[in-house]
Design an enzyme around this catalytic site. Structure first.
Site, PDB file in Angstrom:
ATOM      1  CD  GLU A 257      68.994  41.154 -16.568  1.00 56.10           C
ATOM      2  OE1 GLU A 257      68.760  42.261 -16.798  1.00 56.10           O
ATOM      3  OE2 GLU A 257      67.991  40.116 -16.159  1.00 56.10           O
ATOM      4  CB  CYS A 291      73.050  48.262 -17.228  1.00 52.28           C
ATOM      5  SG  CYS A 291      72.842  47.770 -15.615  1.00 52.28           S
TER       6      CYS A 291
HETATM    7  P1  NAD Z   1      81.283  42.663 -22.552  1.00 53.21           P
HETATM    8  O1  NAD Z   1      80.059  42.367 -23.409  1.00 53.21           O
HETATM    9  O2  NAD Z   1      82.393  42.978 -23.383  1.00 53.21           O
HETATM   10  O3  NAD Z   1      81.684  41.203 -21.710  1.00 53.21           O
HETATM   11  C1  NAD Z   1      80.788  40.646 -20.783  1.00 53.21           C
HETATM   12  C2  NAD Z   1      81.315  39.195 -20.761  1.00 53.21           C
HETATM   13  O4  NAD Z   1      81.217  38.738 -21.964  1.00 53.21           O
HETATM   14  C3  NAD Z   1      82.658  39.030 -20.163  1.00 53.21           C
HETATM   15  O5  NAD Z   1      82.835  38.041 -19.272  1.00 53.21           O
HETATM   16  C4  NAD Z   1      83.351  38.907 -21.438  1.00 53.21           C
HETATM   17  O6  NAD Z   1      84.572  38.049 -21.172  1.00 53.21           O
HETATM   18  C5  NAD Z   1      82.464  38.012 -22.231  1.00 53.21           C
HETATM   19  N1  NAD Z   1      82.758  38.423 -23.760  1.00 53.21           N
HETATM   20  C6  NAD Z   1      83.324  39.638 -24.530  1.00 53.21           C
HETATM   21  N2  NAD Z   1      83.409  39.436 -25.730  1.00 53.21           N
HETATM   22  C7  NAD Z   1      82.863  38.150 -25.556  1.00 53.21           C
HETATM   23  C8  NAD Z   1      82.572  37.309 -27.060  1.00 53.21           C
HETATM   24  N3  NAD Z   1      83.113  37.751 -28.331  1.00 53.21           N
HETATM   25  N4  NAD Z   1      82.098  36.096 -26.930  1.00 53.21           N
HETATM   26  C9  NAD Z   1      81.722  35.707 -25.798  1.00 53.21           C
HETATM   27  N5  NAD Z   1      82.046  36.173 -24.582  1.00 53.21           N
HETATM   28  C10 NAD Z   1      82.652  37.416 -24.551  1.00 53.21           C
HETATM   29  O7  NAD Z   1      80.679  43.724 -21.515  1.00 53.21           O
HETATM   30  P2  NAD Z   1      81.469  44.517 -20.364  1.00 53.21           P
HETATM   31  O8  NAD Z   1      82.576  45.561 -21.045  1.00 53.21           O
HETATM   32  O9  NAD Z   1      82.293  43.663 -19.437  1.00 53.21           O
HETATM   33  O10 NAD Z   1      80.290  45.149 -19.565  1.00 53.21           O
HETATM   34  C11 NAD Z   1      79.837  46.396 -19.801  1.00 53.21           C
HETATM   35  C12 NAD Z   1      78.325  46.069 -20.756  1.00 53.21           C
HETATM   36  O11 NAD Z   1      77.738  45.286 -19.687  1.00 53.21           O
HETATM   37  C13 NAD Z   1      77.766  47.320 -20.777  1.00 53.21           C
HETATM   38  O12 NAD Z   1      76.979  47.327 -22.137  1.00 53.21           O
HETATM   39  C14 NAD Z   1      76.499  47.368 -19.641  1.00 53.21           C
HETATM   40  O13 NAD Z   1      75.497  48.005 -19.845  1.00 53.21           O
HETATM   41  C15 NAD Z   1      76.213  45.937 -19.426  1.00 53.21           C
HETATM   42  N6  NAD Z   1      75.672  45.631 -18.143  1.00 53.21           N
HETATM   43  C16 NAD Z   1      74.384  45.320 -18.214  1.00 53.21           C
HETATM   44  C17 NAD Z   1      73.898  45.193 -16.740  1.00 53.21           C
HETATM   45  C18 NAD Z   1      72.436  44.844 -16.814  1.00 53.21           C
HETATM   46  O14 NAD Z   1      71.980  44.284 -15.736  1.00 53.21           O
HETATM   47  N7  NAD Z   1      71.605  44.914 -17.771  1.00 53.21           N
HETATM   48  C19 NAD Z   1      74.705  45.065 -15.887  1.00 53.21           C
HETATM   49  C20 NAD Z   1      75.823  45.367 -15.831  1.00 53.21           C
HETATM   50  C21 NAD Z   1      76.320  45.726 -17.140  1.00 53.21           C
END
Ligand code: NAD
Length: 487
Positions: A257, A291
């Site tokens: 997601e 999101c």
């Molecule tokens: P992010 O992608 O930075 O982080 C999400 C998760 O991934 C965290 O646990 C983080 O520690 C991990 N992560 C970060 N970098 C990584 C890497 N290089 N390798 C592996 N794991 C890694 O996102 P965020 O800033 O926490 O959240 C915001 C994003 O999430 C936005 O794009 C938002 O739209 C999306 N989001 C989507 C939904 C949905 O249902 N589609 C819901 C909520 C948030």
């Protein structure tokens, strides 16, 4: 917040949770920061590779018994966890509000949704059914049997720390899978509260293991492990692509997601006040870090001026502040990096001819805040038109024909949510047929509720979370074909 949950009495220090026990991590600690003040709240433990190995082993060892547990009994644990969470809802909401920079109402609402999610998945666990399919030869029979996949590696974003963890845990546990959950390091205490509720409800050791750490290293170790059979991730599209690449060599099932850039088409027959009342809580709620947040308002040219004025008036009416301050209606963004990105996106849009109707800057106060902002007539080549703003910025553009509105709506590679405001059946039908979005709201928002499948198209994701489909995401439909018995 009740008196016993004043900020001074809350604790945020968060351990790892492996094989039923909290523990310190081998890779040190990271500070947990209150986005509403910029001050440190506590520390989160970080796992080293030995901790991750232990979590994988625990989840693997727990799988045979958990998957063989009656689905209704698995469900009973989820439902009990929902009750336990409800009993501690004030405390959980105070923790969430503080570490994620939310308003009090947002935090309470989110804990409520997490309770519903555990409860719904608990109820549904015993209702997952296979299918009998007509035999393909005389006397033969066929049937499909849903069976749990195995160990699930789950990764969650910080912006809805309770809902996102509950959706992944609810679906995977109802399916009979065990989990290693790598929750977000910046909002870890809320994830820990959910895991504690499951444990208090009787979840056996090792069924859920909670870890934090260096995200790329943890992800690589989890997704290269032979015991992991599925990856479920909520977060940015950029990180989603990295996880998909890590999952590819072993062809692990992925449920992702990802980001969004939701358009709102406001047709000439729409009621402007109703559009603003309906969409603004999603636009400015969680400081726009959602999101499904409306990002681009695509408004019929005849309404554009009035719409902008009313949207700006709504934005100006918001009270920015810490969630614990009475009257706060707009919370903080995640960190200073997010503020800087919002400043950059605003400046870029204005430099390309956009008009800044209100907001546009970082207010002078502690913490990480950005003013509620309305930008009008933003040119299509501005960064904000394709980059997810993830903040309280609303972009307004005009349109002349409905075809043009749909074309504008579909301009990004994202396909998560889209909204249309019209009473015209023809336009509703055209929107459903032509909008590139997995979730479409017509004269209303499209909330992600526990009982319905949610998934994005294009850069917004793969697979479904929520509903029966969200449980089946963690199961294999085994097809059994059998010839007629001879005795
Ligand atoms: P992010 O992608 O930075 O982080 C999400 C998760 O991934 C965290 O646990 C983080 O520690 C991990 N992560 C970060 N970098 C990584 C890497 N290089 N390798 C592996 N794991 C890694 O996102 P965020 O800033 O926490 O959240 C915001 C994003 O999430 C936005 O794009 C938002 O739209 C999306 N989001 C989507 C939904 C949905 O249902 N589609 C819901 C909520 C948030």
């Amino acid at each position: 917040m009740s008196a016993e949950h004043s900020l001074d009495t809350l604790t945020f220090d968060t351990p790892l949770f492996i094989n039923g026990k909290p523990r310190a991590g081998g890779a040190g600690q990271l500070p947990i920061v209150d986005p509403g003040t910029g001050k440190q709240l506590g520390s989160v433990e970080l796992a080293d590779s030995e901790d991750i190995s232990d979590a994988l082993n625990a989840a693997s060892r727990a799988f045979p018994a958990w998957s063989a547990t009656l689905p209704s009994q698995r469900g009973a644990i989820l439902k009990r966890a929902g009750q336990i969470l409800a009993e501690g809802a004030d405390h959980a909401a105070a923790v969430l509000m503080t570490e994620a920079g939310k308003t009090r109402g947002e935090a309470r609402g989110e804990i409520g949704r997490a309770i519903e999610t555990f409860t719904w998945n608990g109820e549904q666990a015993g209702r997952i059914e296979g299918r009998i399919i007509a035999g393909a030869a005389d006397g033969s029979t066929r049937f499909s049997v849903p069976t749990p996949l195995g160990v699930v590696a789950a990764f969650t974003a910080w912006n809805f720390p309770a809902v996102l963890c509950s959706r992944k845990l609810g679906g995977a546990l109802a399916a009979g899978c065990t989990v290693v959950l790598k929750a977000a390091e910046s909002a870890p205490a809320t994830a820990a509260i959910l895991v504690e509720a499951l444990v208090a409800a009787g979840l056996p050791d090792g069924v859920v293991n909670l870890v934090f750490g260096d995200p790329p290293a943890v992800a690589e170790q989890l997704l290269s492990s032979p015991v992991v059979k599925a990856a479920t991730f909520t977060g940015s599209t950029a990180v989603g692509r990295k996880l998909a690449a890590l999952a590819a060599p072993r062809l692990i099932r992925c449920v992702f997601e990802l980001g969004g850039h939701a358009p709102v088409i406001v047709c000439e027959d729409a009621d402007i006040d109703s559009v603003i009342v309906t969409t603004s809580p999603a636009k400015f709620g969680s400081a726009g870090q959602s999101c499904v947040a409306p990002t681009r308002y695509i408004v019929h040219r005849s309404l554009q001026e009035e719409f902008c004025a009313k949207l700006a008036a709504y934005a100006d009416s918001l009270t920015l502040g810490h969630g614990s301050d009475a009257g706060t209606t707009l919370g903080a963004v995640a960190n200073q990096g997010r503020v800087d990105a919002l400043v950059r996106l605003t400046k870029d849009a204005v430099s390309r001819g956009a008009r800044l109707v209100t907001g546009g800057g970082q207010p002078e106060r502690d913490g990480f805040f950005f003013e509620p902002t309305v930008l009008v007539d933003v040119s299509a080549d501005a960064d904000i038109m394709t980059e997810e703003p993830f903040g309280p910025i609303a972009v307004v553009t005009g349109y002349d024909s409905f075809d043009d509105a749909i074309e504008q709506a579909n301009r990004t590679a994202y396909g998560f949510a889209a909204y249309v405001f019209t009473d015209s059946l023809a336009r509703r039908n055209q929107a459903v047929a032509q909008l590139n979005a997995g979730n479409i709201g017509i004269n209303q928002m499209a909330p992600s509720l526990p009982d319905a499948p949610l998934g994005g198209l294009g850069d917004s994701g793969v697979g479904y979370e929520g509903g029966t489909e969200g449980i089946l995401s963690f199961m294999q439909l085994r097809l059994i074909s059998q010839s007629a018995p001879t005795r």
